[in-house]
Scaffold this active site. Structure first.
Site, PDB file in Angstrom:
ATOM      1  N   ASN A   8       0.778  -1.216  -0.180  1.00 38.44           N
ATOM      2  CA  ASN A   8      -0.104   0.059  -0.070  1.00 38.44           C
ATOM      3  C   ASN A   8       0.787   1.169   0.064  1.00 38.44           C
ATOM      4  OD1 ASN A   8      -1.953   2.000   0.537  1.00 38.44           O
ATOM      5  ND2 ASN A   8      -2.617   0.954   2.016  1.00 38.44           N
ATOM      6  N   ARG A  89      -2.285  -1.997  -3.759  1.00 42.37           N
ATOM      7  CA  ARG A  89      -3.618  -1.246  -3.404  1.00 42.37           C
ATOM      8  C   ARG A  89      -3.547   0.118  -4.474  1.00 42.37           C
ATOM      9  NH1 ARG A  89      -5.158   2.924   1.398  1.00 42.37           N
ATOM     10  NH2 ARG A  89      -7.098   3.147   0.614  1.00 42.37           N
ATOM     11  N   HIS A 178     -12.430   2.623  -0.040  1.00 37.77           N
ATOM     12  CA  HIS A 178     -12.501   1.541   0.940  1.00 37.77           C
ATOM     13  C   HIS A 178     -13.059   0.231   0.455  1.00 37.77           C
ATOM     14  CE1 HIS A 178     -12.466   4.787   4.060  1.00 37.77           C
ATOM     15  NE2 HIS A 178     -11.402   4.507   3.825  1.00 37.77           N
ATOM     16  N   ASN A 209      -9.615   6.541  10.197  1.00 37.37           N
ATOM     17  CA  ASN A 209      -9.268   7.981  10.004  1.00 37.37           C
ATOM     18  C   ASN A 209     -10.194   8.747   8.881  1.00 37.37           C
ATOM     19  OD1 ASN A 209      -7.783  10.179  10.802  1.00 37.37           O
ATOM     20  ND2 ASN A 209      -6.029   9.728   9.892  1.00 37.37           N
ATOM     21  N   GLY A 210      -9.963   7.900   7.938  1.00 33.79           N
ATOM     22  CA  GLY A 210     -10.913   7.845   6.647  1.00 33.79           C
ATOM     23  C   GLY A 210     -12.237   7.131   6.907  1.00 33.79           C
ATOM     24  N   ARG A 239     -11.566  15.284   7.965  1.00 41.75           N
ATOM     25  CA  ARG A 239     -12.403  15.695   6.576  1.00 41.75           C
ATOM     26  C   ARG A 239     -13.670  16.092   7.047  1.00 41.75           C
ATOM     27  NH1 ARG A 239     -10.752  10.488   3.091  1.00 41.75           N
ATOM     28  NH2 ARG A 239      -9.034  10.221   4.605  1.00 41.75           N
ATOM     29  N   MET A 284     -10.223   9.589  17.658  1.00 37.01           N
ATOM     30  CA  MET A 284     -11.040   9.670  18.357  1.00 37.01           C
ATOM     31  C   MET A 284     -10.919   9.485  19.807  1.00 37.01           C
ATOM     32  SD  MET A 284     -14.304   9.765  18.848  1.00 37.01           S
ATOM     33  CE  MET A 284     -15.040  10.024  17.404  1.00 37.01           C
ATOM     34  N   GLU A 382      -7.667  -5.571   4.655  1.00 40.08           N
ATOM     35  CA  GLU A 382      -7.393  -5.117   3.352  1.00 40.08           C
ATOM     36  C   GLU A 382      -6.238  -5.860   2.576  1.00 40.08           C
ATOM     37  OE1 GLU A 382      -7.978  -1.298   5.170  1.00 40.08           O
ATOM     38  OE2 GLU A 382      -8.928  -0.619   2.883  1.00 40.08           O
TER      39      GLU A 382
HETATM   40  P1  ADP Z   1      -6.557   4.729   8.517  1.00 40.12           P
HETATM   41  O1  ADP Z   1      -7.804   5.450   7.903  1.00 40.12           O
HETATM   42  O2  ADP Z   1      -5.581   5.817   8.653  1.00 40.12           O
HETATM   43  O3  ADP Z   1      -6.452   3.216   8.168  1.00 40.12           O
HETATM   44  P2  ADP Z   1      -7.409   3.337  10.978  1.00 40.12           P
HETATM   45  O4  ADP Z   1      -8.449   2.546  10.400  1.00 40.12           O
HETATM   46  O5  ADP Z   1      -6.325   2.684  11.398  1.00 40.12           O
HETATM   47  O6  ADP Z   1      -7.323   4.488   9.968  1.00 40.12           O
HETATM   48  O7  ADP Z   1      -8.300   4.109  12.020  1.00 40.12           O
HETATM   49  C1  ADP Z   1      -7.372   5.016  12.770  1.00 40.12           C
HETATM   50  C2  ADP Z   1      -8.156   5.728  13.947  1.00 40.12           C
HETATM   51  O8  ADP Z   1      -8.843   4.995  14.651  1.00 40.12           O
HETATM   52  C3  ADP Z   1      -7.296   6.483  14.807  1.00 40.12           C
HETATM   53  O9  ADP Z   1      -7.151   8.132  14.366  1.00 40.12           O
HETATM   54  C4  ADP Z   1      -8.220   6.651  15.921  1.00 40.12           C
HETATM   55  O10 ADP Z   1      -8.976   7.750  15.859  1.00 40.12           O
HETATM   56  C5  ADP Z   1      -9.129   5.399  16.026  1.00 40.12           C
HETATM   57  N1  ADP Z   1      -8.984   4.470  17.170  1.00 40.12           N
HETATM   58  C6  ADP Z   1      -7.893   3.578  17.328  1.00 40.12           C
HETATM   59  N2  ADP Z   1      -8.084   3.270  18.457  1.00 40.12           N
HETATM   60  C7  ADP Z   1      -9.250   3.775  18.984  1.00 40.12           C
HETATM   61  C8  ADP Z   1     -10.013   3.485  20.100  1.00 40.12           C
HETATM   62  N3  ADP Z   1      -9.479   2.690  21.185  1.00 40.12           N
HETATM   63  N4  ADP Z   1     -11.125   4.218  20.591  1.00 40.12           N
HETATM   64  C9  ADP Z   1     -11.182   5.026  19.661  1.00 40.12           C
HETATM   65  N5  ADP Z   1     -10.664   5.402  18.359  1.00 40.12           N
HETATM   66  C10 ADP Z   1      -9.668   4.606  18.205  1.00 40.12           C
END
Ligand code: ADP
Length: 396
Positions: A8, A89, A178, A209-210, A239, A284, A382
């Site tokens: 990726n 990807r 996604h 994050n997204g 975003r 979050m 993924e």
């Molecule tokens: P990406 O879109 O970059 O692949 P991910 O799916 O890895 O992102 O998600 C990352 C986000 O998940 C972090 O920015 C955070 O906000 C959130 N996150 C991870 N663990 C927790 C948790 N225990 N509680 C709340 N949010 C979480």
């Protein structure tokens, strides 16, 4: 037994995972960050071991060189010929790519030409593909598109209510994102439902994050919240999601920092969402920690939940009901309070959550036996989808 890499590549990063196939065993994984900047960081993890090094990596070709050398240095491979497939990807496949495809010079050219739809991502994806093809010329290279799963959307869902020529001449339509994740978790949900996927209606919420939400009918995407680009849909880490476009000219005319449309889009991509509303963080976890004492963090949380509920509501209408709702990705898999708050507003639909099951680390069902819609937490994978597609398409 063969070795397959799932890659990726981003503009300044490259995430990779090495599989033994067809066993689907993860042999090693890693991340190369800050490519093209000073002090690039390369991380390799395998077994219980982890190595992190700081180097200056100028471009994707050099990054691939370093990664391949590391694979040998750690004896993850003895000869490069063991790596028989590399899956990449790719963010934008436009209308051209409806499924994963073996890379030929023509396909590579098409990936580059699709950069207009993903200017930050596709050029980086193409650089990654070229680097691997040069260094592993005998491996089969496969491209796996984020958009491919959504090419089954009906025209009424993917078209925007604009004059037709902007679609026919400019390709302006909803493409989604996604896709590999929505595809994977909807298939896993069908298994948990114990039904053939052709008989299922599933809403998948990939919230990281997204974030994007998809309505999946009979295993096919029929609508999704991301749009022409991944800026659309629900509110995200940085975003906005859905916005009224009239804000664009208004802000350009009234804010001295925003000079043109690109400035506004950058602000909406990078400084908005949880980060923009809270003024604290795009993460979050930090919003949840702050929300009881900080009114902006509380509002950010409430807006985030509200947007997810609205899209789930839309897709319950699109599908005329659903068998299952799936939470996945960073927030969806890990955040008990987000799932709880989202589901608390959906009880009218007969969705009932079991608080004893909605706990940190849960996988599988979190709804009650009588819930009209099953609610599942399913970790996305993924990279595995990429490795499987390589295995299917590989020249044996
Ligand atoms: P990406 O879109 O970059 O692949 P991910 O799916 O890895 O992102 O998600 C990352 C986000 O998940 C972090 O920015 C955070 O906000 C959130 N996150 C991870 N663990 C927790 C948790 N225990 N509680 C709340 N949010 C979480």
């Amino acid at each position: 037994m063969t070795k397959t890499l799932a890659v990726n590549a981003g503009s300044s990063s490259m995430k990779w995972q090495m599989y033994e196939m067809p066993e689907e065993k993860v042999l090693a994984k890693g991340l190369i960050e800050r490519i093209g900047l000073k002090d690039s960081i390369t991380t390799v993890k395998f077994g219980d071991q982890k190595e992190e090094r700081v180097l200056d990596i100028e471009n994707h070709t050099q990054a691939v060189h370093i990664l391949l050398d590391d694979l040998k240095r750690f004896h993850i491979v003895e000869e490069f010929s063991e790596i028989t497939g590399v899956g990449h990807r790719v963010v934008a496949g436009g209308e051209l790519f409806k499924k994963s495809t073996v890379v030929t010079p023509e396909v590579l050219q098409q990936v580059k030409e699709l950069s207009a739809l993903a200017p930050l991502h596709n050029p980086a994806n193409a650089a990654g593909i070229e680097a691997f093809m040069n260094l592993l010329p005998d491996a089969t290279s496969v491209v796996v598109f984020d958009t491919a799963f959504h090419t089954t959307m009906p025209e009424k869902a993917y078209r925007y209510p604009l004059p037709k020529k902007y679609y026919t001449e400019n390709g302006v339509r909803k493409y989604g994102a996604h896709g590999t994740s929505h595809d994977y978790v909807s298939k896993e949900a069908a298994k948990l439902l114990g039904k053939p996927i052709e008989e299922t209606k599933i809403i998948t919420a990939h919230i990281g994050n997204g974030a994007s939400i998809t309505a999946v009918k009979a295993g096919k995407s029929v609508d999704t919240s991301m749009g022409f680009t991944p800026l659309a849909g629900v509110m995200m880490g940085t975003r906005t999601g859905e916005m009224d476009p009239s804000v664009f000219p208004y802000l350009i005319a009234n804010d001295s920092e925003l000079k043109d449309a690109q400035d506004v889009v950058d602000m909406m991509n990078k400084k908005s969402g949880l980060l923009g509303v809270s003024g604290i963080s795009s993460d979050m976890r930090e919003i949840i920690d702050a929300k009881d004492t900080n009114a902006d963090a509380k509002l950010a949380f409430e807006m985030y939940v509200d947007r997810i509920q609205k899209f789930i509501g839309q897709y319950l209408a699109v599908l005329n009901g659903a068998d299952a709702l799936v939470f996945t990705a960073g927030v969806g898999e890990n955040s008990v309070p987000v799932r709880e708050a989202v589901l608390a507003g959906l009880t009218w639909f007969g969705i009932e959550i079991d608080p004893a099951k909605n706990v940190f680390g849960v996988e599988g069902e979190i709804s009650t036996p009588s819930s009209r819609v099953k609610v599942y937490v399913i970790p996305t994978d993924e990279e595995l989808v990429i490795a499987r597609d390589v295995e299917t398409l590989k020249v044996k």
